[in-house]
Write a protein that holds these residues in place. Structure first.
Motif, short mmCIF file in Angstrom:
data_model
loop_
_atom_site.label_atom_id
_atom_site.label_comp_id
_atom_site.label_asym_id
_atom_site.label_seq_id
_atom_site.Cartn_x
_atom_site.Cartn_y
_atom_site.Cartn_z
N LYS A 61 0.92 -1.12 0.10
CA LYS A 61 0.06 0.33 0.28
C LYS A 61 0.58 1.57 0.04
O LYS A 61 0.21 2.50 -0.37
N TYR A 96 2.84 5.94 -9.99
CA TYR A 96 1.50 4.96 -9.44
C TYR A 96 0.06 4.44 -10.10
O TYR A 96 0.01 5.93 -11.45
N LYS A 97 -0.34 4.38 -9.99
CA LYS A 97 -1.33 3.88 -10.95
C LYS A 97 -2.36 3.76 -9.78
O LYS A 97 -2.15 2.92 -8.43
N LYS A 98 -3.67 4.46 -9.21
CA LYS A 98 -5.11 4.42 -8.27
C LYS A 98 -5.60 2.78 -8.26
O LYS A 98 -5.55 2.55 -9.70
N GLU A 99 -5.74 1.74 -7.54
CA GLU A 99 -6.30 0.70 -7.38
C GLU A 99 -8.40 0.94 -7.69
O GLU A 99 -8.33 1.90 -6.85
#
Length: 168
Positions: free
Chosen positions: A158, A165-168
């Motif tokens: 996390k 960066y890739k938002k989940e």
């Protein structure tokens, strides 16, 4: 793991200490490690203090809103830096981390207490008779642990990204 990563992973903030005094060699070695911290442009803007006097520790604990446990530590270390230096905070934090890890290597637990921009920074500086050109970066309460409480840490997945960066 190697010895350094094991040391880092074993460190936890401790706020309850035994009344035992600290070994002088450990104190000197930890201070030397603090002074060897990386510093922007090799300015080395720091000044380190150590207080063991119980009366003074109680006074400091009364000043530092986040540090009432300082009254019961064996020693409190202080990292001051020259306030005119552009990277005083980064340099002081690097020295603080070196100090904490060096203490841990001797089995001495500690707790980092913020100093920079805190309302008690100036009163602590004045109490310890530190010149006005310095500002308090951190206080480090230290001692032989009487009780260790391990706070949970966020899982690494996390906290880390690779490349972008890739938002989940």
């Amino acid at each position: 793991m190697n010895v350094v990563t094991t040391l880092i992973k074993s460190r936890h903030s401790v706020r309850k200490y035994k009344p035992d005094p600290l070994d002088e060699r450990a104190i000197q070695d930890a201070l030397e490690c603090a002074a060897l911290a990386p510093t922007a442009r090799n300015v080395q803007p720091w000044l380190f203090g150590v207080v063991r006097d119980k009366h003074v520790l109680k006074t400091i604990a009364g000043l530092a809103a986040n540090g009432p446990f300082i009254a019961d530590c064996a020693a409190c270390f202080f990292v001051f830096c020259e306030r005119k230096e552009l990277y005083y905070l980064e340099d002081g934090c690097a020295a603080t981390e070196n100090l904490i890890l060096a203490l841990q290597a001797y089995g001495i637990s500690s707790c980092w207490v913020a100093g920079d921009k805190k309302e008690y920074a100036e009163p602590v500086r004045k109490l310890l008779n530190v010149p006005e050109t310095y500002t308090l970066v951190s206080l480090v309460a230290a001692g032989i642990p009487a009780e260790v409480t391990i706070a949970p840490k966020k899982p690494l997945k996390k906290l880390v990204f690779f490349e972008q960066y890739k938002k989940e």
